[in-house]
Design a protein around this motif. Structure first.
Motif, PDB file in Angstrom:
ATOM      1  N   SER B 104     -75.205 -96.781  60.737  1.00 35.10           N
ATOM      2  CA  SER B 104     -75.351 -95.693  59.863  1.00 35.10           C
ATOM      3  C   SER B 104     -74.943 -95.486  58.192  1.00 35.10           C
ATOM      4  CB  SER B 104     -74.899 -94.503  60.770  1.00 35.10           C
ATOM      5  OG  SER B 104     -73.371 -94.319  60.510  1.00 35.10           O
ATOM      6  N   LEU B 105     -73.598 -96.215  58.097  1.00 35.36           N
ATOM      7  CA  LEU B 105     -72.937 -96.547  56.855  1.00 35.36           C
ATOM      8  C   LEU B 105     -73.967 -97.238  56.049  1.00 35.36           C
ATOM      9  CD1 LEU B 105     -69.307 -96.591  57.626  1.00 35.36           C
ATOM     10  CD2 LEU B 105     -70.401 -94.874  56.182  1.00 35.36           C
ATOM     11  N   MET B 106     -74.335 -98.447  56.848  1.00 44.16           N
ATOM     12  CA  MET B 106     -75.311 -99.395  55.904  1.00 44.16           C
ATOM     13  C   MET B 106     -76.474 -98.819  55.492  1.00 44.16           C
ATOM     14  SD  MET B 106     -74.816-102.883  58.232  1.00 44.16           S
ATOM     15  CE  MET B 106     -73.380-103.210  58.793  1.00 44.16           C
ATOM     16  N   ILE B 107     -77.327 -97.888  56.266  1.00 42.75           N
ATOM     17  CA  ILE B 107     -78.285 -97.262  56.051  1.00 42.75           C
ATOM     18  C   ILE B 107     -78.028 -96.441  54.732  1.00 42.75           C
ATOM     19  CG2 ILE B 107     -80.201 -95.270  56.694  1.00 42.75           C
ATOM     20  CD1 ILE B 107     -79.747 -96.468  59.824  1.00 42.75           C
ATOM     21  N   LYS B 108     -77.142 -95.686  54.852  1.00 42.79           N
ATOM     22  CA  LYS B 108     -76.486 -94.805  53.518  1.00 42.79           C
ATOM     23  C   LYS B 108     -76.489 -95.600  52.347  1.00 42.79           C
ATOM     24  CE  LYS B 108     -76.420 -90.339  52.748  1.00 42.79           C
ATOM     25  NZ  LYS B 108     -77.837 -89.798  53.206  1.00 42.79           N
ATOM     26  N   LEU B 109     -75.941 -96.874  52.702  1.00 44.18           N
ATOM     27  CA  LEU B 109     -75.621 -97.761  51.528  1.00 44.18           C
ATOM     28  C   LEU B 109     -76.913 -98.071  50.979  1.00 44.18           C
ATOM     29  CD1 LEU B 109     -73.086 -98.974  50.345  1.00 44.18           C
ATOM     30  CD2 LEU B 109     -73.478-100.956  51.700  1.00 44.18           C
ATOM     31  N   TYR B 110     -77.997 -98.685  51.805  1.00 41.35           N
ATOM     32  CA  TYR B 110     -79.120 -99.087  51.278  1.00 41.35           C
ATOM     33  C   TYR B 110     -79.983 -98.014  50.643  1.00 41.35           C
ATOM     34  CZ  TYR B 110     -83.376-101.852  51.491  1.00 41.35           C
ATOM     35  OH  TYR B 110     -84.577-102.482  50.992  1.00 41.35           O
ATOM     36  N   GLU B 111     -79.895 -96.889  51.194  1.00 41.59           N
ATOM     37  CA  GLU B 111     -80.480 -95.812  50.320  1.00 41.59           C
ATOM     38  C   GLU B 111     -79.967 -95.532  49.002  1.00 41.59           C
ATOM     39  OE1 GLU B 111     -80.326 -92.011  52.525  1.00 41.59           O
ATOM     40  OE2 GLU B 111     -81.688 -92.768  54.273  1.00 41.59           O
ATOM     41  N   GLN B 112     -78.542 -95.452  48.887  1.00 42.62           N
ATOM     42  CA  GLN B 112     -78.259 -95.301  47.603  1.00 42.62           C
ATOM     43  C   GLN B 112     -78.159 -96.593  46.874  1.00 42.62           C
ATOM     44  OE1 GLN B 112     -76.335 -92.425  46.777  1.00 42.62           O
ATOM     45  NE2 GLN B 112     -77.045 -91.675  48.817  1.00 42.62           N
ATOM     46  N   CYS B 113     -77.920 -97.961  47.226  1.00 38.81           N
ATOM     47  CA  CYS B 113     -77.787 -98.984  46.246  1.00 38.81           C
ATOM     48  C   CYS B 113     -79.044 -99.981  46.325  1.00 38.81           C
ATOM     49  CB  CYS B 113     -76.502 -99.690  46.559  1.00 38.81           C
ATOM     50  SG  CYS B 113     -75.078 -98.875  46.509  1.00 38.81           S
ATOM     51  N   GLY B 114     -79.848 -99.725  47.215  1.00 41.48           N
ATOM     52  CA  GLY B 114     -81.119-100.679  47.455  1.00 41.48           C
ATOM     53  C   GLY B 114     -80.857-102.206  47.806  1.00 41.48           C
ATOM     54  N   THR B 115     -79.727-102.216  48.275  1.00 40.24           N
ATOM     55  CA  THR B 115     -79.357-103.672  48.727  1.00 40.24           C
ATOM     56  C   THR B 115     -78.390-103.859  49.706  1.00 40.24           C
ATOM     57  OG1 THR B 115     -78.685-105.909  48.011  1.00 40.24           O
ATOM     58  CG2 THR B 115     -77.876-104.201  46.878  1.00 40.24           C
ATOM     59  N   LEU B 116     -78.401-104.727  50.617  1.00 48.44           N
ATOM     60  CA  LEU B 116     -77.306-104.904  51.354  1.00 48.44           C
ATOM     61  C   LEU B 116     -76.560-106.346  51.329  1.00 48.44           C
ATOM     62  CD1 LEU B 116     -78.500-103.485  54.938  1.00 48.44           C
ATOM     63  CD2 LEU B 116     -76.651-102.510  53.432  1.00 48.44           C
ATOM     64  N   ASN B 117     -76.610-106.832  50.175  1.00 43.00           N
ATOM     65  CA  ASN B 117     -76.271-108.094  49.941  1.00 43.00           C
ATOM     66  C   ASN B 117     -74.958-107.943  49.277  1.00 43.00           C
ATOM     67  OD1 ASN B 117     -75.314-110.712  48.688  1.00 43.00           O
ATOM     68  ND2 ASN B 117     -77.487-111.157  48.747  1.00 43.00           N
ATOM     69  N   ALA B 118     -73.640-108.410  50.024  1.00 42.65           N
ATOM     70  CA  ALA B 118     -72.450-108.276  49.799  1.00 42.65           C
ATOM     71  C   ALA B 118     -72.078-108.659  48.275  1.00 42.65           C
ATOM     72  CB  ALA B 118     -71.402-108.732  50.723  1.00 42.65           C
ATOM     73  N   ASP B 119     -72.496-109.884  47.985  1.00 41.55           N
ATOM     74  CA  ASP B 119     -72.446-110.195  46.552  1.00 41.55           C
ATOM     75  C   ASP B 119     -72.866-109.366  45.566  1.00 41.55           C
ATOM     76  OD1 ASP B 119     -71.266-112.476  47.598  1.00 41.55           O
ATOM     77  OD2 ASP B 119     -73.023-113.640  47.919  1.00 41.55           O
ATOM     78  N   LYS B 120     -74.087-108.888  45.692  1.00 44.31           N
ATOM     79  CA  LYS B 120     -74.712-108.035  44.660  1.00 44.31           C
ATOM     80  C   LYS B 120     -74.142-106.495  44.601  1.00 44.31           C
ATOM     81  CE  LYS B 120     -79.209-109.881  44.586  1.00 44.31           C
ATOM     82  NZ  LYS B 120     -80.681-109.751  45.283  1.00 44.31           N
ATOM     83  N   LEU B 121     -73.517-106.256  45.652  1.00 39.16           N
ATOM     84  CA  LEU B 121     -72.976-104.725  45.838  1.00 39.16           C
ATOM     85  C   LEU B 121     -71.471-104.952  44.974  1.00 39.16           C
ATOM     86  CD1 LEU B 121     -73.347-103.839  49.599  1.00 39.16           C
ATOM     87  CD2 LEU B 121     -73.983-102.567  47.681  1.00 39.16           C
ATOM     88  N   LYS B 122     -70.853-106.109  45.091  1.00 38.03           N
ATOM     89  CA  LYS B 122     -69.832-106.337  44.517  1.00 38.03           C
ATOM     90  C   LYS B 122     -69.949-106.138  42.927  1.00 38.03           C
ATOM     91  CE  LYS B 122     -67.209-109.604  46.331  1.00 38.03           C
ATOM     92  NZ  LYS B 122     -67.158-111.134  46.692  1.00 38.03           N
ATOM     93  N   GLU B 123     -71.137-106.749  42.458  1.00 36.01           N
ATOM     94  CA  GLU B 123     -71.311-106.506  40.978  1.00 36.01           C
ATOM     95  C   GLU B 123     -71.711-105.312  40.289  1.00 36.01           C
ATOM     96  OE1 GLU B 123     -74.212-109.286  40.672  1.00 36.01           O
ATOM     97  OE2 GLU B 123     -73.116-111.119  41.285  1.00 36.01           O
ATOM     98  N   LEU B 124     -71.896-104.182  41.438  1.00 37.87           N
ATOM     99  CA  LEU B 124     -72.397-102.984  40.969  1.00 37.87           C
ATOM    100  C   LEU B 124     -71.330-102.106  40.509  1.00 37.87           C
ATOM    101  CD1 LEU B 124     -74.957-101.892  43.900  1.00 37.87           C
ATOM    102  CD2 LEU B 124     -75.373-102.292  41.606  1.00 37.87           C
ATOM    103  N   LYS B 125     -70.061-102.267  41.084  1.00 37.92           N
ATOM    104  CA  LYS B 125     -68.958-101.421  40.851  1.00 37.92           C
ATOM    105  C   LYS B 125     -69.208 -99.782  40.866  1.00 37.92           C
ATOM    106  CE  LYS B 125     -65.980-104.460  40.379  1.00 37.92           C
ATOM    107  NZ  LYS B 125     -65.698-105.444  39.553  1.00 37.92           N
TER     108      LYS B 125
END
Lengths: 244, 125
Positions: B104-125
């Motif tokens: 469920s946390l991942m679903i929310k994360l995907y809605e907010q950030c549009g990606t589930l890639n850990a490397d890309k999420l790190k760059e988002l800040k």
């Protein structure tokens, strides 16, 4: 390059694990230390002491009753976490990927699901109610119940399941697990005994077995219905998509 | 040479444990190497499965039956160890609960950030 380093490190870890496992006692021998401590007592007197022919049911509901109560609370808390993050579904604001799909669902799948779901639910009830006598129990039956709801949702659409399982009933059923434990456990407290004793001292000894059986059955039904509804609710909360 | 055969005998007797170790390592590799969060969590689930296999195997008895006492069964060595099975039932339920919360946390994360890639999420800040 990076992959190679990871594979090498993981292989070293595997060697460490295997070298530790060589020195473990041989698997499957009755002289294992794990087998000689308390197990003979459970196997010899478990039926009389715990009140279930299935020793595992006796252990999880009677010897380790507190543990199972905590476990039931854990899945309820997990549901709370999911709902806090995603929120409940509401047919006014939400639809699902299944409903939005333009692909016609196969007639074969629809027919098979429609025919099988009643039997799946019947089987789940058998597993729940017969858990003290045969393989099975509340958690297993609950998982099958939840799976039947998921199968229905995936073939006949989101709105059908939400309408057939209205929120006002589901909120009650979700807490059935801890509630069953509470009802069965508190009876012992009122009779001056410990929590989760499953004994009413004022009843004639001949009926003591029947009472314990009934109280264990209440817990099994609570765990099964609660677990099934929680799985269904989690699935529905994850499946929903906001309407545009 | 004799030592080596003895070692292999021990390994073969504890075959389930070896499989559990292998599964653990496969899961560990998935957790470390994959960057997709769902794949990472699948790796974690494989690790959980390996632990379940290991603990249930530790209670196995050669030729043992399921510990359900019925008519005509009395010998106490005929049953497998019930305690690991009861413990693993708890473990499976907890694994399911953690999976539900994580997804469920991942679903929310995907809605907010549009990606589930850990490397890309790190760059988002």
């Amino acid at each position: 390059m990076k992959k190679g380093i990871i594979i090498f490190a993981v292989f070293l870890f595997w060697l460490l694990l295997v070298s530790a496992m060589v020195s473990l006692p041989p698997m499957g021998s009755p002289e294992n230390p794990a087998y000689s401590h308390i197990v003979p007592r459970y196997l010899e007197e478990g039926v009389e002491e715990a009140g279930a022919h299935n020793i595992i049911t006796g252990i999880i509901l009677n010897y380790r009753g507190y543990d199972t109560m905590g476990e039931v609370t854990v899945i309820l808390t997990a549901l709370m976490g999911v709902l806090a993050v995603l929120g409940r579904e509401n047919l006014l604001h939400h639809t699902s990927k299944v409903d939005e799909s333009t692909i016609e669902r196969s007639v074969i799948v629809k027919c098979v699901v429609r025919l099988l779901v009643p039997f799946i639910i019947l089987f789940a009830l058998y597993i729940i109610l017969h858990g003290a006598e045969s393989p099975g129990g509340g958690f297993q039956g609950g998982a099958i119940l939840g799976a039947s709801v998921i199968a229905l949702t995936l073939t006949f659409g989101f709105s059908l399941t939400v309408k057939k399982l209205p929120l006002k009933y589901r909120t009650v059923f979700e807490s059935a697990g801890p509630l069953g434990f509470f009802i069965s456990g508190v009876i012992g407290l009122f009779c001056g005994l410990n929590f989760l004793t499953y004994i009413i001292p004022s009843v004639a000894p001949a009926y003591q077995d029947l009472i314990r059986h009934l109280l264990l059955l209440i817990i099994e039904i609570g765990i099964g219905v609660g677990g099934g509804t929680i799985i269904a609710s989690v699935f529905l909360a994850m499946e929903k998509v906001g309407k545009e | 040479m004799n030592d080596l055969t003895e070692l292999f005998n021990k390994l073969f007797v504890n075959f389930n444990y070896i499989v559990a170790a292998t599964l653990f390592v496969i899961g560990l590799y998935t957790v470390i190497a994959k960057s997709n969060l769902i794949k990472k969590f699948m790796g974690l689930n494989i690790i959980e499965t390996s632990v379940f296999l290991f603990i249930v195997s530790s209670g196995a008895i050669v030729g043992g039956k399921a510990p359900i006492i019925g008519e005509g069964v009395s010998s106490k060595t005929a049953f497998v160890n019930p305690i690991p099975q009861a413990l693993i039932l708890t473990g499976i339920v907890v694994a399911m609960s953690t999976t539900a919360v994580a997804l469920s946390l991942m679903i929310k994360l995907y809605e907010q950030c549009g990606t589930l890639n850990a490397d890309k999420l790190k760059e988002l800040k």
